[in-house]
Enzyme design. Structure first.
Site, PDB file in Angstrom:
ATOM      1  N   HIS A  65       0.894  -1.095  -0.052  1.00 12.89           N
ATOM      2  CA  HIS A  65      -0.270  -0.016  -0.167  1.00 12.89           C
ATOM      3  C   HIS A  65       1.177   1.409   0.368  1.00 12.89           C
ATOM      4  O   HIS A  65       0.243   2.451  -0.535  1.00 12.89           O
ATOM      5  CB  HIS A  65      -0.876   0.225   1.113  1.00 12.89           C
ATOM      6  CG  HIS A  65      -2.715  -1.457   1.624  1.00 12.89           C
ATOM      7  ND1 HIS A  65      -2.804  -1.110   0.041  1.00 12.89           N
ATOM      8  CD2 HIS A  65      -2.146  -2.069   1.672  1.00 12.89           C
ATOM      9  CE1 HIS A  65      -3.754  -2.042   0.671  1.00 12.89           C
ATOM     10  NE2 HIS A  65      -3.662  -2.872   1.049  1.00 12.89           N
ATOM     11  N   CYS A  93      -5.331  -0.507  14.025  1.00 14.79           N
ATOM     12  CA  CYS A  93      -6.786   0.274  13.169  1.00 14.79           C
ATOM     13  C   CYS A  93      -7.319  -0.270  12.445  1.00 14.79           C
ATOM     14  O   CYS A  93      -8.119  -1.487  12.445  1.00 14.79           O
ATOM     15  CB  CYS A  93      -6.535   1.332  12.311  1.00 14.79           C
ATOM     16  SG  CYS A  93      -5.621   2.813  13.495  1.00 14.79           S
ATOM     17  N   HIS A  94      -6.673  -0.944  11.495  1.00 13.45           N
ATOM     18  CA  HIS A  94      -7.434  -2.008  10.815  1.00 13.45           C
ATOM     19  C   HIS A  94      -6.853  -3.608  10.801  1.00 13.45           C
ATOM     20  O   HIS A  94      -5.872  -3.849  11.143  1.00 13.45           O
ATOM     21  CB  HIS A  94      -6.611  -2.100   9.105  1.00 13.45           C
ATOM     22  CG  HIS A  94      -6.216  -0.011   8.698  1.00 13.45           C
ATOM     23  ND1 HIS A  94      -7.762  -0.345   8.004  1.00 13.45           N
ATOM     24  CD2 HIS A  94      -5.597   0.500   8.777  1.00 13.45           C
ATOM     25  CE1 HIS A  94      -6.970   1.459   7.419  1.00 13.45           C
ATOM     26  NE2 HIS A  94      -6.189   1.880   8.201  1.00 13.45           N
ATOM     27  N   ALA A 156       7.586   7.120  30.978  1.00 19.55           N
ATOM     28  CA  ALA A 156       8.496   6.385  32.081  1.00 19.55           C
ATOM     29  C   ALA A 156       8.783   5.140  31.892  1.00 19.55           C
ATOM     30  O   ALA A 156       9.990   4.114  31.541  1.00 19.55           O
ATOM     31  CB  ALA A 156       7.942   5.437  33.331  1.00 19.55           C
ATOM     32  N   ASN A 183      -0.498   7.142  29.198  1.00 18.71           N
ATOM     33  CA  ASN A 183      -1.102   8.568  29.318  1.00 18.71           C
ATOM     34  C   ASN A 183       0.563   9.794  29.279  1.00 18.71           C
ATOM     35  O   ASN A 183      -0.208  10.958  28.400  1.00 18.71           O
ATOM     36  CB  ASN A 183      -0.781   8.896  30.586  1.00 18.71           C
ATOM     37  CG  ASN A 183      -2.285   8.369  30.741  1.00 18.71           C
ATOM     38  OD1 ASN A 183      -3.112   8.848  30.428  1.00 18.71           O
ATOM     39  ND2 ASN A 183      -2.740   9.183  32.230  1.00 18.71           N
ATOM     40  N   GLY A 190       3.880  19.867  29.642  1.00 15.09           N
ATOM     41  CA  GLY A 190       5.628  20.303  29.298  1.00 15.09           C
ATOM     42  C   GLY A 190       6.146  19.169  30.533  1.00 15.09           C
ATOM     43  O   GLY A 190       5.300  18.507  30.939  1.00 15.09           O
ATOM     44  N   GLU A 397      -3.372  23.510  30.661  1.00 18.23           N
ATOM     45  CA  GLU A 397      -2.978  24.352  31.153  1.00 18.23           C
ATOM     46  C   GLU A 397      -2.160  25.091  30.226  1.00 18.23           C
ATOM     47  O   GLU A 397      -2.009  26.220  31.200  1.00 18.23           O
ATOM     48  CB  GLU A 397      -2.223  23.418  32.507  1.00 18.23           C
ATOM     49  CG  GLU A 397      -2.292  23.839  33.718  1.00 18.23           C
ATOM     50  CD  GLU A 397      -1.714  23.289  35.048  1.00 18.23           C
ATOM     51  OE1 GLU A 397      -2.119  22.503  35.335  1.00 18.23           O
ATOM     52  OE2 GLU A 397      -0.589  24.177  35.752  1.00 18.23           O
ATOM     53  N   ARG A 421      -4.071  22.825  40.164  1.00 14.44           N
ATOM     54  CA  ARG A 421      -5.632  21.736  39.385  1.00 14.44           C
ATOM     55  C   ARG A 421      -6.689  21.668  40.525  1.00 14.44           C
ATOM     56  O   ARG A 421      -7.353  21.899  40.153  1.00 14.44           O
ATOM     57  CB  ARG A 421      -5.464  20.506  39.303  1.00 14.44           C
ATOM     58  CG  ARG A 421      -3.979  21.057  38.421  1.00 14.44           C
ATOM     59  CD  ARG A 421      -3.723  19.720  37.377  1.00 14.44           C
ATOM     60  NE  ARG A 421      -2.765  20.318  36.429  1.00 14.44           N
ATOM     61  CZ  ARG A 421      -2.142  19.487  35.673  1.00 14.44           C
ATOM     62  NH1 ARG A 421      -2.126  18.197  35.345  1.00 14.44           N
ATOM     63  NH2 ARG A 421      -1.504  19.549  34.511  1.00 14.44           N
ATOM     64  N   ARG A 563      -0.699  16.783  42.272  1.00 16.85           N
ATOM     65  CA  ARG A 563       0.347  16.633  41.097  1.00 16.85           C
ATOM     66  C   ARG A 563       0.677  18.111  40.274  1.00 16.85           C
ATOM     67  O   ARG A 563      -0.411  18.775  39.191  1.00 16.85           O
ATOM     68  CB  ARG A 563       0.666  15.904  40.450  1.00 16.85           C
ATOM     69  CG  ARG A 563       1.535  15.996  39.292  1.00 16.85           C
ATOM     70  CD  ARG A 563       1.316  14.763  38.305  1.00 16.85           C
ATOM     71  NE  ARG A 563       0.655  14.346  37.334  1.00 16.85           N
ATOM     72  CZ  ARG A 563       0.117  15.877  36.352  1.00 16.85           C
ATOM     73  NH1 ARG A 563       1.154  16.348  36.448  1.00 16.85           N
ATOM     74  NH2 ARG A 563      -0.570  15.384  35.457  1.00 16.85           N
TER      75      ARG A 563
HETATM   76  O1  MEZ Z   1       1.834  17.854  33.444  1.00 18.25           O
HETATM   77  C1  MEZ Z   1       0.213  18.381  33.476  1.00 18.25           C
HETATM   78  O2  MEZ Z   1      -0.849  17.287  33.220  1.00 18.25           O
HETATM   79  C2  MEZ Z   1       0.511  18.454  32.392  1.00 18.25           C
HETATM   80  C3  MEZ Z   1       0.864  19.734  32.019  1.00 18.25           C
HETATM   81  C4  MEZ Z   1      -1.391  18.918  31.700  1.00 18.25           C
HETATM   82  C5  MEZ Z   1      -1.353  19.692  30.874  1.00 18.25           C
HETATM   83  O3  MEZ Z   1      -2.813  20.640  31.005  1.00 18.25           O
HETATM   84  O4  MEZ Z   1      -1.259  20.654  29.723  1.00 18.25           O
END
Ligand code: MEZ
Length: 590
Positions: A65, A93-94, A156, A183, A190, A397, A421, A563
């Site tokens: 493809h 996905c496929h 990690a 995640n 950042g 954020e 937060r 956090r």
């Molecule tokens: O560290 C985070 O969770 C973060 C900076 C999230 C965000 O709002 O961008």
């Protein structure tokens, strides 16, 4: 009104439905071209002849493809071949043996209704564990033996695997999903670091003590101070480590709860997560520790001396098997997507949306609990104040950090937008409708790539005046107009006398104006397995379990009760590296 994304997906669905070649399933079509060997290396295909990571299959897809670049249709507003360029495989996905459907929600969890979505989610990630098969695999000889087994290929895990490999260990990196990132892939804001050349260049005066203090204050003093100090002390080395692999961490901004700008991210305000995941994955491939996809660890193994001896793994095609390992690093992420665990550990958040990847199901916590590991702060779950209201897409954020204001459904500000937060989320939940709007202008829109991304996804309301924007969003025109006027005066005077916002980088002044609806959503599980500063996992009597290490969101202690933005990525890099190095040393008897 359907969003831009929904309109696009309806068009894709229509195209799929009209295409006769997609009528039944792709296997029929491929069969007609030469049977099983069109896609598989052998004619008599058995589960054992298909590698769990489907690397060979994917190579064959692109052989016929063409590459992702070639497949990407530049004319389309959204084309996964372009947006996922190289970071996922064709078979993510496929599924060639089943009827085609749009699988975006298998990973993304857009809350909006998807055309051609049959509601069935991919099983690989969360399928029920067959305990009898696990017992059988436990009784069998290991299928392979390594020094260090790393479980989870988010930031990690990839940092741990690369570090362990560079320390001389034979390493296997497992990922239960069809792609890497977890995640980390969704981290927008950042990476917090102190003492970097980036800070020096901007003339920012910052110290390790100051970073530690901000983090402890943000965590309400519940963090493990030793872990926090390591996070701060090794943060700059972590940035350099990523840069040496080719990462761009040159942009610097401030996150909530920080006294100075210490959040590093790619130039132009691009999201940090996908960037560093790409860099780490490429490095892992180069270093010979590419993730083995579709491979989920389901049980940790201890020997008779209560030392780690490996794990039982479930491979998508190969079933249950044993991997013998002298050391294991848990890098499985948090449990923000595990409804049952949320019900047990944070019942007040039941029913709340989540910004998390579908992979965040708490596997590591559960496996560690099963062998008697100790947990710390397990009930501390963070709600991020600004998850997109019509989707589960995180509105970073950063958007507030670079200048957006936050107003309620009437159009009034109600909190210092740069507070921590937990406080911001709590403030939103006390507003009418338990939701809010971020409001900003064209200057902000032009300055941050990620914000243009929200526009691309059709998430933003846009108007030529503040009054029109208020009408469009159902706010009170007078309230929003006065709110914006007052905020611009505070900014001009350098003091927000109403809410004490410490930094006001932009006015809300240049048309057009934008707004996005937000509400708090589960974002980070601060608690998890208890670790020592050496990343060793503790048992219930607070003794290290020999050979078991952990890093990232699966652990507790680094972030305390709450956090700070930018500390998760730092955590994954600093403790990812540390756990990998320490695990390798242990395994090699150094
Ligand atoms: O560290 C985070 O969770 C973060 C900076 C999230 C965000 O709002 O961008």
């Amino acid at each position: 009104m359907p969003s831009m994304l929904t309109k696009h997906l309806i068009a894709v669905a229509a195209a799929l439905a009209c295409s006769t070649s997609f009528a039944a399933n792709l296997a029929d079509k491929h069969n007609a071209m030469g049977g099983c060997t069109t896609c598989h290396a052998v004619a008599n295909v058995t589960p054992a002849s298909v590698a769990d990571d489907e690397r060979d299959l994917n190579a064959r897809c692109t052989m016929c493809h063409g590459s992702y670049e070639k497949l990407a249709n530049k004319k389309l507003r959204f084309d996964p071949h372009a947006s996922h360029l190289g970071n996922i495989n064709c078979t993510s996905c496929h599924s060639v043996h089943s009827k085609p459907r749009l699988v975006c929600n298998d990973c993304h969890s857009f809350d909006m209704k998807m055309p051609l979505d049959n509601g069935k989610r991919a099983k690989g990630v969360e399928g029920k564990i067959d305990q009898k098969a696990v017992e059988k695999a436990l009784a069998n000889a290991p299928r392979e033996t390594v020094d260090v087994l790393v479980i989870g290929a988010g930031s990690a895990g990839m940092n741990a695997a690369i570090s362990a490999k560079r320390a001389g260990a034979k390493v296997l990196l497992l990922e239960k999903h069809a792609f890497s990132g977890g995640n980390s892939m969704l981290a927008a804001g950042g990476y917090n670091a102190v003492g970097t050349p980036q800070q020096a260049k901007k003339g920012i005066k910052d110290t390790v003590d100051s970073y530690v203090l901000d983090t402890l204050k943000g965590g309400r003093g519940k963090n493990d101070p030793k872990l926090v100090r390591i996070l701060a002390e090794e943060s700059a080395a972590g940035v350099k480590w990523l840069e040496d692999m080719g990462a761009d961490m040159n942009d610097l901004k401030r996150s909530g709860g920080a006294k100075v700008d210490r959040t590093h991210r790619p130039t132009g305000g691009k999201s940090v997560g996908p960037h560093i995941v790409d860099v780490l994955r490429a490095q892992a491939e180069k270093d010979g520790v590419a993730p083995r996809y579709n491979s989920r660890a389901v049980r940790l193994i201890l020997d008779k001396d209560y030392k780690i001896a490996g794990a039982i793994v479930h491979g998508k095609h190969s079933g249950y098997y044993k991997v013998a390992a002298k050391a294991v690093v848990l890098a499985t992420g948090g449990f923000g997507m595990n409804k049952d665990m949320i019900k047990v550990y944070r019942p007040t958040f039941v029913g709340m949306t989540s910004s998390n990847n579908v992979t965040s199901t708490g596997d590591g916590v559960q496996m560690a609990l099963q062998i008697g590991a100790s947990m710390t702060d397990i009930d501390w779950v963070q709600a991020h104040p600004t998850v997109g209201k019509a989707s589960r897409i995180l509105i970073s954020e950063t958007v507030r950090g670079v200048g957006a204001i936050m107003v309620n459904n009437k159009g009034a500000r109600f909190v210092n937008e740069l507070t921590t937060r937990d406080r911001a989320s709590d403030a939103i939940l006390h507003q009418p409708g338990r939701s809010a709007w971020l409001v900003f202008d064209q200057s902000l829109y032009s300055s941050a790539k990620m914000v243009r991304g929200y526009g691309h996804l059709g998430m933003l309301k846009k108007a030529d005046s503040v009054a029109e924007l208020a009408k469009l969003c159902g706010m009170d025109v007078k309230t929003l107009t006065e709110t914006v006027k007052r905020y611009n005066t505070y900014r001009a005077n350098g003091k927000d006398t109403e809410f004490g916002r410490p930094d006001m980088p932009l006015a809300v002044a240049k048309a057009p104006f934008y707004a996005v609806a937000v509400a708090p959503g589960i974002h980070h599980t601060m608690g998890g397995v208890a670790i020592t500063p050496e990343s060793e996992v503790l048992d219930i009597q607070s003794r290290p379990i020999p050979g078991l290490y952990a890093a990232g969101e699966v652990t507790g202690g680094v972030h305390g009760f709450n956090r700070l933005g930018g500390n998760a990525v730092a955590d994954t890099v600093v403790f990812g590296r540390r756990s990998g190095e320490r695990a390798a040393k242990y395994a090699l008897g150094k």
